[in-house]
Design a protein around this motif. Structure first.
Motif, PDB file in Angstrom:
ATOM      1  N   TYR A   9       1.172 -14.975 -74.715  1.00 31.86           N
ATOM      2  CA  TYR A   9       2.486 -15.485 -75.099  1.00 31.86           C
ATOM      3  C   TYR A   9       2.374 -16.483 -76.247  1.00 31.86           C
ATOM      4  O   TYR A   9       1.357 -17.154 -76.430  1.00 31.86           O
ATOM      5  N   LYS A  33      11.557 -11.243 -64.203  1.00 33.80           N
ATOM      6  CA  LYS A  33      11.475  -9.825 -64.545  1.00 33.80           C
ATOM      7  C   LYS A  33      10.749  -9.034 -63.460  1.00 33.80           C
ATOM      8  O   LYS A  33      11.146  -7.896 -63.137  1.00 33.80           O
ATOM      9  N   HIS A  55       0.051 -21.988 -76.914  1.00 31.02           N
ATOM     10  CA  HIS A  55       0.046 -20.529 -76.876  1.00 31.02           C
ATOM     11  C   HIS A  55      -1.093 -20.016 -75.997  1.00 31.02           C
ATOM     12  O   HIS A  55      -2.038 -20.746 -75.706  1.00 31.02           O
ATOM     13  N   ASN A  79       7.119  -4.945 -70.152  1.00 27.76           N
ATOM     14  CA  ASN A  79       7.126  -5.155 -71.602  1.00 27.76           C
ATOM     15  C   ASN A  79       8.471  -4.784 -72.223  1.00 27.76           C
ATOM     16  O   ASN A  79       8.880  -5.360 -73.233  1.00 27.76           O
ATOM     17  N   SER A  80       9.174  -3.843 -71.608  1.00 24.32           N
ATOM     18  CA  SER A  80      10.499  -3.464 -72.097  1.00 24.32           C
ATOM     19  C   SER A  80      11.531  -4.546 -71.840  1.00 24.32           C
ATOM     20  O   SER A  80      12.496  -4.709 -72.594  1.00 24.32           O
ATOM     21  N   PRO A  83      10.925 -10.920 -73.219  1.00 23.97           N
ATOM     22  CA  PRO A  83      11.184 -11.273 -74.620  1.00 23.97           C
ATOM     23  C   PRO A  83       9.980 -10.963 -75.500  1.00 23.97           C
ATOM     24  O   PRO A  83       8.867 -10.754 -75.007  1.00 23.97           O
ATOM     25  N   LYS A  84      10.199 -10.947 -76.812  1.00 27.60           N
ATOM     26  CA  LYS A  84       9.165 -10.537 -77.749  1.00 27.60           C
ATOM     27  C   LYS A  84       7.962 -11.471 -77.770  1.00 27.60           C
ATOM     28  O   LYS A  84       6.882 -11.080 -78.232  1.00 27.60           O
ATOM     29  N   ASP A  85       8.128 -12.701 -77.287  1.00 27.81           N
ATOM     30  CA  ASP A  85       7.022 -13.656 -77.335  1.00 27.81           C
ATOM     31  C   ASP A  85       6.163 -13.676 -76.071  1.00 27.81           C
ATOM     32  O   ASP A  85       5.315 -14.549 -75.898  1.00 27.81           O
ATOM     33  N   ALA A  87       3.826 -10.779 -73.786  1.00 29.43           N
ATOM     34  CA  ALA A  87       3.359  -9.393 -73.753  1.00 29.43           C
ATOM     35  C   ALA A  87       2.367  -9.184 -72.615  1.00 29.43           C
ATOM     36  O   ALA A  87       1.454  -9.996 -72.423  1.00 29.43           O
TER      37      ALA A  87
END
Length: 248
Positions: A9, A33, A55, A79-80, A83-85, A87
Motif C-alpha cells: 500500500y 472489503k 508505505h 483487488n477489484s 482502492p488503487k493505493d 494491492a
C-alpha cells in the motif's frame, strides 16, 4: 481455517496500518472489503504497525474462516474492490496456529532521501538539500549492530515489554538519484527507523561525530536522538517467516 494475505500500500491517505477510532487505516479498509466478500465479519491481524503516511511494499496479515476459500478468486475480488493505493499480491493457507505478527522472524525497511528537488518524488522520498557525509553515516549505522537496547529511538508512550531488538543490517546506499537507508531486524519499536535515520542524518551533516551514536544508544533517552524524519520516505519492504507455516 487460517489464511495469510500479502499486500502492499501507498500510505499517504491512511493513518497507518492499525485501526484508529477517528481516522481511516489500511486495516479498516481491508477488513471492510473482506467482510463484504465473505458475507461475515472478518477481523485481520497484521504483521505489525506502520505509522501514518508510511508505505509498505510488502505487508502480511492473517484472518480466519470456517470453510475453505478460492485464493485466486478472493485475490481478484479484493483487488477489484480495494482502492488503487492498496494491492493484494497473494492469499494462501497457513497452519492453524500461524500468526502474522508473532511468527515473523525478520522485518526490513527502507528510507528514501533525495538531495535534488524532484517534483515526482515529493510523496515518495524526503527532500533534504544539505550535503551529507555518507561514509560517516554508514560508520555510525554499522555501530547499531553492536547493541540490543534501542529505547533511545522509541516513542515514550508505548506498550512494549522490552526495548531489545536484533539488528542484522543497517547501511546507506546510493541508488540512482536516491540515497536509501536499508535496515533489517527481528523487530522494531514505534518510530524507531525514523528516529535512527534522523540521528544518522545529523551525523552526516557534521553536527555530531560518529561516536555520537554510541552516546545516544547508551543514554536510553529519546531526547538525545535525532529528530524523527518525515513518514513519506519510509517503506516496509519485507517480512520473513519460517517455511513451514504455509500449507501447500
Amino acid at each position: 481455517m487460517r489464511y495469510f494475505i500479502e499486500l502492499s500500500y501507498f500510505g499517504k491517505a491512511y493513518h497507518g496500518w492499525q485501526n484508529q477510532p477517528d481516522s481511516i487505516s489500511v486495516q479498516e479498509v481491508l477488513e471492510e472489503k473482506l467482510t463484504k466478500v465473505l458475507r461475515s465479519r472478518i477481523d485481520i491481524v497484521g504483521a505489525g504497525r506502520t505509522d501514518a503516511g508510511v508505505h509498505a511494499k510488502q505487508m502480511f496479515a492473517h484472518f480466519d474462516v470456517a470453510t475453505p476459500i478460492d485464493e485466486d478468486l478472493m485475490k481478484y475480488k479484493l483487488n477489484s474492490m480495494l482502492p488503487k493505493d492498496i494491492a493484494i499480491a497473494e492469499i494462501f493457507r497457513v497452519r492453524e496456529d500461524a500468526h502474522a505478527r508473532f511468527d515473523a522472524t525478520a522485518r526490513s525497511y527502507e528510507y528514501h532521501l533525495v538531495q535534488e528537488k524532484d517534483a515526482f518524488s515529493k510523496d515518495f522520498a524526503w527532500f533534504l538539500r544539505h550535503h551529507l557525509e555518507v561514509d560517516k553515516m554508514n560508520e555510525a549505522a554499522a555501530a547499531l549492530l553492536e547493541y540490543k537496547n534501542f529505547k533511545c529511538f522509541s516513542k515514550s508512550r508505548t506498550d512494549v515489554h522490552t526495548y531489545n531488538c536484533r539488528i542484522d543490517r543497517a547501511e546507506w546506499k546510493q541508488e540512482q538519484d536516491k540515497l536509501v537507508f536499508h535496515i533489517t531486524a527481528d523487530r522494531f519499536l514505534r518510530n524507531m527507523v525514523r528516529a535512527i535515520v534522523g540521528t544518522l542524518v545529523e551525523i552526516g551533516q557534521n553536527k555530531y561525530p560518529v561516536s555520537h551514536i554510541h552516546e545516544v544508544i547508551k543514554s536510553e533517552d529519546r531526547g538525545k536522538a535525532g529528530t524523527s524524519v518525515p513518514a513519506h520516505g519510509l517503506y516496509l519492504t519485507g517480512i520473513e517467516y519460517p517455511d513451514n507455516i504455509r500449507i501447500n
